[in-house]
Design an enzyme around this catalytic site. Structure first.
Site, PDB file in Angstrom:
ATOM      1  CB  CYS A 170     -17.139   6.996  -9.566  1.00 12.33           C
ATOM      2  SG  CYS A 170     -15.846   7.867 -10.278  1.00 12.33           S
ATOM      3  CD1 TRP A 230     -10.438   8.442  -5.335  1.00 12.76           C
ATOM      4  CD2 TRP A 230      -9.969   7.709  -7.601  1.00 12.76           C
ATOM      5  NE1 TRP A 230      -9.082   8.324  -5.518  1.00 12.76           N
ATOM      6  CE2 TRP A 230      -8.736   7.877  -6.739  1.00 12.76           C
ATOM      7  CE3 TRP A 230      -9.859   7.435  -8.963  1.00 12.76           C
ATOM      8  CZ2 TRP A 230      -7.590   7.620  -7.391  1.00 12.76           C
ATOM      9  CZ3 TRP A 230      -8.668   7.267  -9.300  1.00 12.76           C
ATOM     10  CH2 TRP A 230      -7.435   7.282  -8.536  1.00 12.76           C
ATOM     11  CG  ASN A 248     -17.139   3.330 -12.098  1.00  8.37           C
ATOM     12  OD1 ASN A 248     -15.938   3.837 -11.923  1.00  8.37           O
ATOM     13  ND2 ASN A 248     -17.065   2.100 -11.829  1.00  8.37           N
ATOM     14  N   GLY A 249     -15.645   5.316 -14.904  1.00  9.54           N
ATOM     15  CA  GLY A 249     -14.716   4.693 -15.616  1.00  9.54           C
ATOM     16  C   GLY A 249     -13.999   5.819 -16.436  1.00  9.54           C
ATOM     17  CD  GLU A 267      -1.559  -5.769   3.985  1.00 11.93           C
ATOM     18  OE1 GLU A 267      -1.051  -5.472   2.678  1.00 11.93           O
ATOM     19  OE2 GLU A 267      -2.879  -5.401   4.027  1.00 11.93           O
ATOM     20  CE  LYS A 283      -3.649  -2.381   5.057  1.00 12.76           C
ATOM     21  NZ  LYS A 283      -4.084  -3.061   3.985  1.00 12.76           N
ATOM     22  CD  GLU A 302      -3.988   1.151   2.892  1.00 13.79           C
ATOM     23  OE1 GLU A 302      -4.670   1.324   1.982  1.00 13.79           O
ATOM     24  OE2 GLU A 302      -3.804  -0.031   3.454  1.00 13.79           O
ATOM     25  CG  HIS A 339      23.014  -5.275   1.327  1.00 13.21           C
ATOM     26  ND1 HIS A 339      24.298  -5.714   0.985  1.00 13.21           N
ATOM     27  CD2 HIS A 339      22.482  -6.498   1.862  1.00 13.21           C
ATOM     28  CE1 HIS A 339      24.431  -7.083   1.633  1.00 13.21           C
ATOM     29  NE2 HIS A 339      23.329  -7.453   1.917  1.00 13.21           N
ATOM     30  CE  LYS A 385     -12.129  -2.635   0.267  1.00 15.27           C
ATOM     31  NZ  LYS A 385     -11.059  -2.835   1.124  1.00 15.27           N
TER      32      LYS A 385
HETATM   33  C1  F6R Z   1      -4.678  -1.581   0.478  1.00 19.85           C
HETATM   34  C2  F6R Z   1      -5.859  -1.846  -0.294  1.00 19.85           C
HETATM   35  C3  F6R Z   1      -5.317  -2.218  -1.910  1.00 19.85           C
HETATM   36  C4  F6R Z   1      -5.965  -3.146  -2.517  1.00 19.85           C
HETATM   37  C5  F6R Z   1      -5.654  -3.036  -3.852  1.00 19.85           C
HETATM   38  C6  F6R Z   1      -6.002  -4.423  -4.860  1.00 19.85           C
HETATM   39  O1  F6R Z   1      -5.373  -1.727   1.948  1.00 19.85           O
HETATM   40  O2  F6R Z   1      -6.884  -2.215  -0.234  1.00 19.85           O
HETATM   41  O3  F6R Z   1      -3.821  -1.837  -1.896  1.00 19.85           O
HETATM   42  O4  F6R Z   1      -5.363  -4.389  -2.132  1.00 19.85           O
HETATM   43  O5  F6R Z   1      -6.072  -1.893  -4.642  1.00 19.85           O
HETATM   44  O6  F6R Z   1      -7.506  -4.535  -4.611  1.00 19.85           O
HETATM   45  P1  F6R Z   1      -8.205  -6.034  -5.010  1.00 19.85           P
HETATM   46  O7  F6R Z   1      -7.811  -6.792  -3.897  1.00 19.85           O
HETATM   47  O8  F6R Z   1      -9.609  -5.514  -4.888  1.00 19.85           O
HETATM   48  O9  F6R Z   1      -7.745  -6.219  -6.282  1.00 19.85           O
END
Ligand code: F6R
Length: 608
Positions: free
Chosen positions: A2, A74, A100-101, A481, A485, A488, A504, A603
């Site tokens: 959060c 969140w 937060n936690g 990757e 992208k 998500e 396979h 994030k």
């Molecule tokens: C996807 C994304 C997540 C982060 C993951 C790790 O676009 O952003 O998959 O890459 O949660 O986050 P960090 O790099 O902050 O440890």
């Protein structure tokens, strides 16, 4: 996961809190709220939904006062609704708290508090904390918070305010991030630095196990045991504009377009004319590199995908075994990590709970831990023996783009630095690699010019049920990757796999019109990947290929070709990912999704 903020000073607290929360919304956006002390009373406004909903509530019923706390949520315990939104008040209404936690022992604490007559209004774990503070209060807020924390177990950054002591806010940190910002006669608290950048660049990062007491005149930091800690704030160089959209419709698009600059910035001052890399913060003891027997990479999500590139790159440069694991898997294994192993923990935020835990495990097992991270002063950077900062600037969109590219550059720099030290990268090889690295920003700019073509292709893919991303070697790493992208932010089902794996099993799913994106840059694997491409084409796939601009073969098999400038195959991931990021962006836009804040995600994943 959060976002939390606090403010004491002369300004209108409502404005400061809401504007800071806006910059933290990436951390969670299922509800938001603020509390402000004014005229000896605490006013609370909160609402389920995005921050805009809180704005609407505040437009109807504004709060006045100069001291306040705020939260963007969140959900972990309790569904996202108005009652579960923070801040939470105690039964008397004199204490208010944001958190937060996760409080692991909240159930027994809640039972005990209920028996003592406390009235709960929400289903959250957080609410126990504010009742504990009220229970423990005997005239000094910081002491009440200290005793409450002693009764709670778990991870937290929490911020508490009381109408009985106006002009003071107390906060504490155990695992979840917290920073203090200093202005003229005003003090700020936030989960991260960009939240308060418009107000100050003078920042102090609060460590695990520390508490902080803020007033308009500054902050006192203490250990949980009450010992005062003297630490100077740091001046951060990020500017507030970097955290704004700057004319782009979405942060994600802005961040994709920032990549040429990010590559340049991450390389700046680090490449010597003789090809060696000078990495401030990477200070390995004499003989360490020569005696290295293994490198272990650990990370989650996009950072893990950058690690997949890193694995192949370091394997080639160092000629020793390179392992890679998701941090959430590694932390519960019994891995053969020991002295002589260099663990590289990769994390944009430097706050991902699993990555922190995996890094700590590696350190306990005797390994030296190097952090590859974007956030100066993050927990990971403070846990690590060595730090290589990427210089991507604040990344706001939940879907990571520029941080990924910067991580790739970081792994190339490490490959140069360690490879030259070990003698496994020759001086000529280093000079060539350094030259090619320097040419990447211009080439990345050229890739961005394909934006309109990619938007047209996206229109034909948007909304189809399944999509596949294939490649081999480094191209496979990029495919993982690209696929993440897309899924998500478009919510389409997408899978990545090595092109050689299709036959396979997964080939059974390729039918007329199934979109297949193939990355095709690795010369030594070119013919092999083309065979995989023919296999899917023969089943009717709609193929989008990412290939070098001088490739004359691929157009025979692909329906659309996205052409990138040639570079050495080793570096192609930095360029080949850009079309895939743009594809994901345009597909999500076509579908009308919330690109910067996709559903169910946040994030920073600061809980396990
Ligand atoms: C996807 C994304 C997540 C982060 C993951 C790790 O676009 O952003 O998959 O890459 O949660 O986050 P960090 O790099 O902050 O440890």
């Amino acid at each position: 996961m959060c976002g939390i903020v606090g403010y004491v000073g002369p300004r209108n607290a409502q404005e400061v809190l809401v504007s800071s929360l806006r910059r933290l919304e990436y951390r969670g956006y299922d509800s938001a709220g603020i509390a402000i002390t004014g005229n000896g009373r605490i006013g609370v406004r909160k609402s389920a939904g995005k921050l805009q909903r809180l704005d609407d509530v505040l437009a109807e019923q504004p709060l006045t006062g100069n001291v306040g706390i705020g939260h963007t949520r969140w959900a972990t315990h309790g569904v996202p609704n108005d009652l579960n939104a923070h801040p939470h008040l105690d039964s008397s209404g004199d204490f208010v708290l944001v958190h937060n936690g996760i409080i692991e022992n909240f159930l027994p604490l809640k039972e005990q508090l209920l028996e003592e007559g406390h009235r709960f209004r929400s289903d959250t774990d957080t609410e126990v904390l504010v009742h504990l503070v009220a229970d423990e209060y005997d005239g000094d807020l910081i002491e009440a918070v200290r005793r409450s924390i002693g009764r709670a177990k778990g991870a937290y950054a929490l911020v508490v305010m009381s109408s009985r002591e106006p002009g003071r806010i107390v906060a504490a940190r155990m695992i979840s991030p917290l920073v203090v910002g200093f202005g003229e006669g005003e003090t700020f608290l936030a989960s991260d630095i960009p939240a308060i950048l418009p107000y100050t660049r003078s920042v102090l990062v609060i460590n695990d196990g520390e508490m902080v007491d803020i007033t308009p005149d500054g902050a006192t930091v203490q250990t949980m045991a009450g010992e005062v800690i003297e630490r100077e704030p740091m001046e951060v160089s990020w500017d507030a504009g970097q955290a704004e959209k700057g004319g782009y419709p979405h942060f994600m698009l802005k961040e994709i377009y920032e990549q040429p600059g990010v590559i340049e910035e991450t390389l700046r001052g680090r490449l010597q004319p003789d090809g060696t890399a000078v990495l401030e913060g990477v200070d390995l003891p004499d003989g360490f590199v020569a005696g290295l027997d293994k490198v272990w990479i650990t990370a989650c999500g996009t950072a893990y995908h950058a690690g997949l590139v890193g694995r192949d790159v370091l394997e080639k440069a160092l000629r020793i075994p390179i392992e890679i694991d998701y941090a959430h898997e590694l932390r519960y294994r019994d891995p053969l990590i020991r002295r002589g192993t260099l663990t590289i923990a990769i994390s944009q935020s430097g706050e991902t709970a699993d990555t922190l835990a995996a890094g700590r495990l590696a350190t306990e097992l005797g390994s030296r831990m190097l952090a590859l991270t974007n956030v100066v002063g993050s927990t990971l950077s403070r846990d690590a023996a060595d730090i290589l900062y990427t210089r991507a600037g604040p990344e706001i969109a939940v879907a990571s783009t520029k941080a990924y590219t910067a991580m790739l550059i970081g792994t190339y720099l490490l490959a140069l630095r360690l490879g030259v030290d070990r003698g496994t990268v020759t001086r000529d090889g280093a000079v060539q690699l350094a030259g090619e690295l320097r040419a990447l920003p211009d080439k990345a700019n050229r890739v961005l010019r394909m934006d309109a073509d990619i938007a047209a292709i996206a229109g034909r893919i948007a909304g189809i049920d399944d999509i596949y991303f294939i490649g081999r070697g480094l191209d496979y790493a990029v495919a993982t990757e690209g696929s993440l992208k897309l899924k998500e932010i478009s919510y389409m089902h997408s899978e990545a796999m090595p092109a050689g794996e299709l036959k396979h099993g997964t080939l059974a799913l390729i039918t007329d019109g199934t979109p297949v994106v193939v990355v095709l840059t690795q010369s030594h694997l070119y013919d092999k990947t083309i065979s995989g491409l023919q296999e899917v084409k023969a089943r009717g796939a709609n193929v989008v290929a990412v290939a070098y601009e001088d490739d004359t073969e691929v157009a025979k098999y692909a329906d659309h070709v996205l052409r990138i400038p040639r570079t050495i195959d080793f570096l192609s991931p930095v360029l080949s990912i850009i079309p895939l990021q743009l594809l994901a962006y345009h597909v999500a836009k076509e579908l009308g999704h919330d690109i910067d804040m996709p559903r169910n995600l946040a994030k920073s994943v600061t809980v396990e």
